[in-house]
Design an enzyme around this catalytic site. Sequence first.
Site, PDB file in Angstrom:
ATOM      1  N   ASP A 195       0.703  -1.254  -0.029  1.00  0.00           N
ATOM      2  CA  ASP A 195      -0.029  -0.031  -0.036  1.00  0.00           C
ATOM      3  C   ASP A 195       0.699   1.417  -0.218  1.00  0.00           C
ATOM      4  O   ASP A 195       0.230   2.347   0.494  1.00  0.00           O
ATOM      5  CB  ASP A 195      -0.934  -0.026   1.089  1.00  0.00           C
ATOM      6  CG  ASP A 195      -1.796  -1.129   1.045  1.00  0.00           C
ATOM      7  OD1 ASP A 195      -1.929  -2.062   0.321  1.00  0.00           O
ATOM      8  OD2 ASP A 195      -2.865  -1.245   2.097  1.00  0.00           O
TER       9      ASP A 195
ATOM     10  N   CYS B 109      -1.966  -2.246   7.798  1.00  0.00           N
ATOM     11  CA  CYS B 109      -1.742  -3.083   6.489  1.00  0.00           C
ATOM     12  C   CYS B 109      -0.568  -4.124   6.568  1.00  0.00           C
ATOM     13  O   CYS B 109      -0.468  -5.337   6.210  1.00  0.00           O
ATOM     14  CB  CYS B 109      -2.148  -2.452   5.273  1.00  0.00           C
ATOM     15  SG  CYS B 109      -3.711  -1.826   5.229  1.00  0.00           S
TER      16      CYS B 109
ATOM     17  N   LYS C 143      -7.221  -4.721  -2.961  1.00  0.00           N
ATOM     18  CA  LYS C 143      -8.030  -5.100  -1.776  1.00  0.00           C
ATOM     19  C   LYS C 143      -8.982  -4.108  -1.318  1.00  0.00           C
ATOM     20  O   LYS C 143      -8.788  -2.933  -1.577  1.00  0.00           O
ATOM     21  CB  LYS C 143      -6.986  -5.586  -0.690  1.00  0.00           C
ATOM     22  CG  LYS C 143      -6.054  -4.531  -0.110  1.00  0.00           C
ATOM     23  CD  LYS C 143      -5.273  -4.915   0.819  1.00  0.00           C
ATOM     24  CE  LYS C 143      -4.136  -4.158   1.294  1.00  0.00           C
ATOM     25  NZ  LYS C 143      -4.850  -2.913   1.947  1.00  0.00           N
TER      26      LYS C 143
END
Length: 183
Positions: free
Chosen positions: A9, A138, A96
């Site tokens: 991310d 994350c 996601k």
Amino acid sequence: MRKALIVVDVQNDFCEGGSLAVAGGAQVAADVAALIESGAYGVVVATRDHHIDPGTHFSDNPDFVDSWPRHCVVGTEGEEFHPPLAAPMFDEIFFKGEYAAAYSGFEGASASGAPLTNWLRTWGIDAVDVCGIATDYCVRATALDAASEGFAVTVLEGLTAAVSNDNLPKVRAEFDAAGIATG
């Protein structure tokens, strides 16, 4: 062991100037790009928050635990990788969180629908190094899921940025309990 790098991310919305910026995000992007360009890994994948309508994950009054300001909305600049990172640097990208909160890259799938676990196993990967944003959300979830899937896991802490450094002692204890190395 055949090892892959998982870049979690590192997107514009999570770097300075983004809608959910984490201090140090831009430096993580630069340092991860340099690591990839060094050729140290034969297999490099990335995860991306990829929100269409994630329900209660977005809030106008976020609690910053389960709900957050709008971020990484599909089709926005905020969803893109933060320069100097770019899609061609990755062997595959796993998206996601389209319609629900998703913290782990193992909750995502490639554009062709392949789950991360299956993709890594197809490539003969049995160990992963994990880096990216955010250490305490994350990156944490991706590393823990990688360990539970049977991969040997190292979190490259120097190539991560946390939402809150106050969370890191608890996260490190979780890593230790799961047999995850840090480096």
